[in-house]
Design a protein around this motif. Sequence first.
Motif, PDB file in Angstrom:
ATOM      1  N   SER A 108       0.828  -1.202   0.000  1.00  0.00           N
ATOM      2  CA  SER A 108       0.000   0.000   0.000  1.00  0.00           C
ATOM      3  C   SER A 108       0.864   1.253   0.000  1.00  0.00           C
ATOM      4  O   SER A 108       1.912   1.310   0.652  1.00  0.00           O
ATOM      5  N   ALA A 109       0.398   2.270  -0.704  1.00  0.00           N
ATOM      6  CA  ALA A 109       1.172   3.506  -0.846  1.00  0.00           C
ATOM      7  C   ALA A 109       1.384   4.205   0.485  1.00  0.00           C
ATOM      8  O   ALA A 109       2.440   4.811   0.715  1.00  0.00           O
ATOM      9  N   TRP A 110       0.414   4.142   1.379  1.00  0.00           N
ATOM     10  CA  TRP A 110       0.536   4.855   2.640  1.00  0.00           C
ATOM     11  C   TRP A 110       1.597   4.250   3.548  1.00  0.00           C
ATOM     12  O   TRP A 110       2.075   4.903   4.485  1.00  0.00           O
ATOM     13  N   MET A 111       2.021   3.025   3.266  1.00  0.00           N
ATOM     14  CA  MET A 111       2.976   2.338   4.122  1.00  0.00           C
ATOM     15  C   MET A 111       4.415   2.463   3.646  1.00  0.00           C
ATOM     16  O   MET A 111       5.336   1.972   4.317  1.00  0.00           O
ATOM     17  N   SER A 112       4.639   3.073   2.500  1.00  0.00           N
ATOM     18  CA  SER A 112       5.989   3.076   1.952  1.00  0.00           C
ATOM     19  C   SER A 112       6.261   4.403   1.248  1.00  0.00           C
ATOM     20  O   SER A 112       5.326   5.110   0.863  1.00  0.00           O
ATOM     21  N   PRO A 113       7.536   4.744   1.079  1.00  0.00           N
ATOM     22  CA  PRO A 113       7.858   5.958   0.320  1.00  0.00           C
ATOM     23  C   PRO A 113       7.467   5.787  -1.137  1.00  0.00           C
ATOM     24  O   PRO A 113       7.299   4.657  -1.622  1.00  0.00           O
ATOM     25  N   PRO A 114       7.315   6.877  -1.876  1.00  0.00           N
ATOM     26  CA  PRO A 114       6.960   6.770  -3.297  1.00  0.00           C
ATOM     27  C   PRO A 114       7.976   5.925  -4.054  1.00  0.00           C
ATOM     28  O   PRO A 114       9.178   5.986  -3.789  1.00  0.00           O
ATOM     29  N   VAL A 115       7.485   5.120  -4.984  1.00  0.00           N
ATOM     30  CA  VAL A 115       8.381   4.255  -5.749  1.00  0.00           C
ATOM     31  C   VAL A 115       8.941   5.032  -6.946  1.00  0.00           C
ATOM     32  O   VAL A 115       8.208   5.715  -7.653  1.00  0.00           O
ATOM     33  N   ASP A 116      10.246   4.907  -7.125  1.00  0.00           N
ATOM     34  CA  ASP A 116      10.878   5.531  -8.277  1.00  0.00           C
ATOM     35  C   ASP A 116      11.219   4.453  -9.305  1.00  0.00           C
ATOM     36  O   ASP A 116      10.861   3.278  -9.147  1.00  0.00           O
ATOM     37  N   ASP A 117      11.897   4.833 -10.372  1.00  0.00           N
ATOM     38  CA  ASP A 117      12.199   3.880 -11.440  1.00  0.00           C
ATOM     39  C   ASP A 117      13.058   2.720 -10.947  1.00  0.00           C
ATOM     40  O   ASP A 117      12.878   1.581 -11.376  1.00  0.00           O
ATOM     41  N   GLU A 118      13.991   2.998 -10.035  1.00  0.00           N
ATOM     42  CA  GLU A 118      14.836   1.928  -9.514  1.00  0.00           C
ATOM     43  C   GLU A 118      14.015   0.941  -8.695  1.00  0.00           C
ATOM     44  O   GLU A 118      14.208  -0.275  -8.787  1.00  0.00           O
ATOM     45  N   ALA A 119      13.098   1.461  -7.879  1.00  0.00           N
ATOM     46  CA  ALA A 119      12.235   0.572  -7.103  1.00  0.00           C
ATOM     47  C   ALA A 119      11.342  -0.257  -8.017  1.00  0.00           C
ATOM     48  O   ALA A 119      11.129  -1.461  -7.779  1.00  0.00           O
ATOM     49  N   LEU A 120      10.821   0.343  -9.063  1.00  0.00           N
ATOM     50  CA  LEU A 120       9.980  -0.388 -10.002  1.00  0.00           C
ATOM     51  C   LEU A 120      10.767  -1.492 -10.698  1.00  0.00           C
ATOM     52  O   LEU A 120      10.248  -2.583 -10.945  1.00  0.00           O
ATOM     53  N   LYS A 121      12.035  -1.231 -11.004  1.00  0.00           N
ATOM     54  CA  LYS A 121      12.862  -2.262 -11.622  1.00  0.00           C
ATOM     55  C   LYS A 121      13.082  -3.419 -10.652  1.00  0.00           C
ATOM     56  O   LYS A 121      13.032  -4.587 -11.045  1.00  0.00           O
ATOM     57  N   ARG A 122      13.322  -3.104  -9.371  1.00  0.00           N
ATOM     58  CA  ARG A 122      13.505  -4.161  -8.374  1.00  0.00           C
ATOM     59  C   ARG A 122      12.230  -4.992  -8.238  1.00  0.00           C
ATOM     60  O   ARG A 122      12.284  -6.231  -8.171  1.00  0.00           O
ATOM     61  N   ILE A 123      11.101  -4.314  -8.194  1.00  0.00           N
ATOM     62  CA  ILE A 123       9.830  -5.037  -8.101  1.00  0.00           C
ATOM     63  C   ILE A 123       9.634  -5.910  -9.345  1.00  0.00           C
ATOM     64  O   ILE A 123       9.215  -7.069  -9.258  1.00  0.00           O
ATOM     65  N   GLY A 124       9.945  -5.363 -10.509  1.00  0.00           N
ATOM     66  CA  GLY A 124       9.814  -6.129 -11.746  1.00  0.00           C
ATOM     67  C   GLY A 124      10.711  -7.348 -11.773  1.00  0.00           C
ATOM     68  O   GLY A 124      10.311  -8.421 -12.239  1.00  0.00           O
ATOM     69  N   ASP A 125      11.934  -7.216 -11.269  1.00  0.00           N
ATOM     70  CA  ASP A 125      12.856  -8.363 -11.226  1.00  0.00           C
ATOM     71  C   ASP A 125      12.258  -9.507 -10.408  1.00  0.00           C
ATOM     72  O   ASP A 125      12.381 -10.684 -10.772  1.00  0.00           O
ATOM     73  N   LEU A 126      11.629  -9.159  -9.293  1.00  0.00           N
ATOM     74  CA  LEU A 126      11.009 -10.194  -8.462  1.00  0.00           C
ATOM     75  C   LEU A 126       9.933 -10.938  -9.236  1.00  0.00           C
ATOM     76  O   LEU A 126       9.905 -12.180  -9.257  1.00  0.00           O
ATOM     77  N   TRP A 127       9.036 -10.187  -9.881  1.00  0.00           N
ATOM     78  CA  TRP A 127       7.908 -10.862 -10.533  1.00  0.00           C
ATOM     79  C   TRP A 127       8.360 -11.641 -11.772  1.00  0.00           C
ATOM     80  O   TRP A 127       7.751 -12.664 -12.117  1.00  0.00           O
ATOM     81  N   ASN A 128       9.434 -11.227 -12.398  1.00  0.00           N
ATOM     82  CA  ASN A 128       9.995 -12.058 -13.464  1.00  0.00           C
ATOM     83  C   ASN A 128      10.482 -13.392 -12.907  1.00  0.00           C
ATOM     84  O   ASN A 128      10.329 -14.435 -13.549  1.00  0.00           O
ATOM     85  N   ARG A 129      11.072 -13.364 -11.721  1.00  0.00           N
ATOM     86  CA  ARG A 129      11.526 -14.610 -11.091  1.00  0.00           C
ATOM     87  C   ARG A 129      10.339 -15.516 -10.767  1.00  0.00           C
ATOM     88  O   ARG A 129      10.390 -16.735 -10.995  1.00  0.00           O
TER      89      ARG A 129
END
Length: 315
Positions: free
Chosen positions: A134-155
């Motif tokens: 949830s957005a209220w629980m974490s700092p805003p996601v930037d491009d680097e965070a989105l890439k990290r999240i994407g790497d996980l879901w690719n795995r």
Amino acid sequence: MRWAYALNQWNVRMDVFVRHEDQQRALKTVSACGFDHVELAAGTGRWDNLGRPETILLNHGSPAGFLEFLRGCAIRGVSSMFWDPGQPVEEEGWAFRSTANPADHDAIVESAKPFADFLAAIGATTLVVRPAGSAWMSPPVDDEALKRIGDLWNRVGELGVDVALHYDCLGAVHTEAQLESLLAATDVGLALDTAELTIGGIDPVAFYRRHHDRVTHVHLKDTRYADTGQEYLMPGAETTMLRGGGGRRIERWFHELGTEGGLVDVKGFVNALREHDHPGWVVVESDHGGNPAELAMLNSWFLQHELGWERHGNR
């Protein structure tokens, strides 16, 4: 298109959707409304005994035993299962994990394996996932965070199950630009939820037309409201906004198809799915929107009389 119905709207409290007879009543209602597949939602504990593969197998003995239970209610099978890896669960020691934290990725992949194996064993196709917390629980996601999240879901996608990233109107991946950046960082599918996108300020029809090649799964429901005041950032938004009404005291955010004042162009959206020959499941849901049996009947009526849908899975 293949049609299914989500069971999440029956599971409103831990004590109301536990007994097999309660589940059978829901399954028979879904079948009577014309659907022969259902979507499950992950959960935790013995009180949520359709929420974990190991608990389902404990109750029904085997994948075949579970399918026999469904077929006894005129349900042919399971389309998909929704899973939020950020939800702490009893079975994993109530560990809190974040998809944006690379240190949690190995554990999240391990947690996904039982779901992937179970879905394969019962002939289901799709693991629908909440890509970020949830957005209220974490700092805003930037491009680097989105890439990290994407790497996980690719795995997770490499486990042999079709993964579909579900847009959540409360999620940290919130804006259209963030969602598109996440899609660019992944090679898995997208679960497009018509009401969640609308609440988040994204037109589902226009978004689908631009990204139809990435949409592998659909949640179809309506809403009368959009979050025009960034209420998704309220502390505890899952309760303060979605169940407490937020600043506008909205009784409920999710509605049945054809609801008066609905903001989703349901007909236009389904026509777009048909134009692009959508290959995945279309899961109708109401998500704690009211009386579940009543809403299932209203949704079925709308599909049949307004969209020309024929019962039991036809286009």
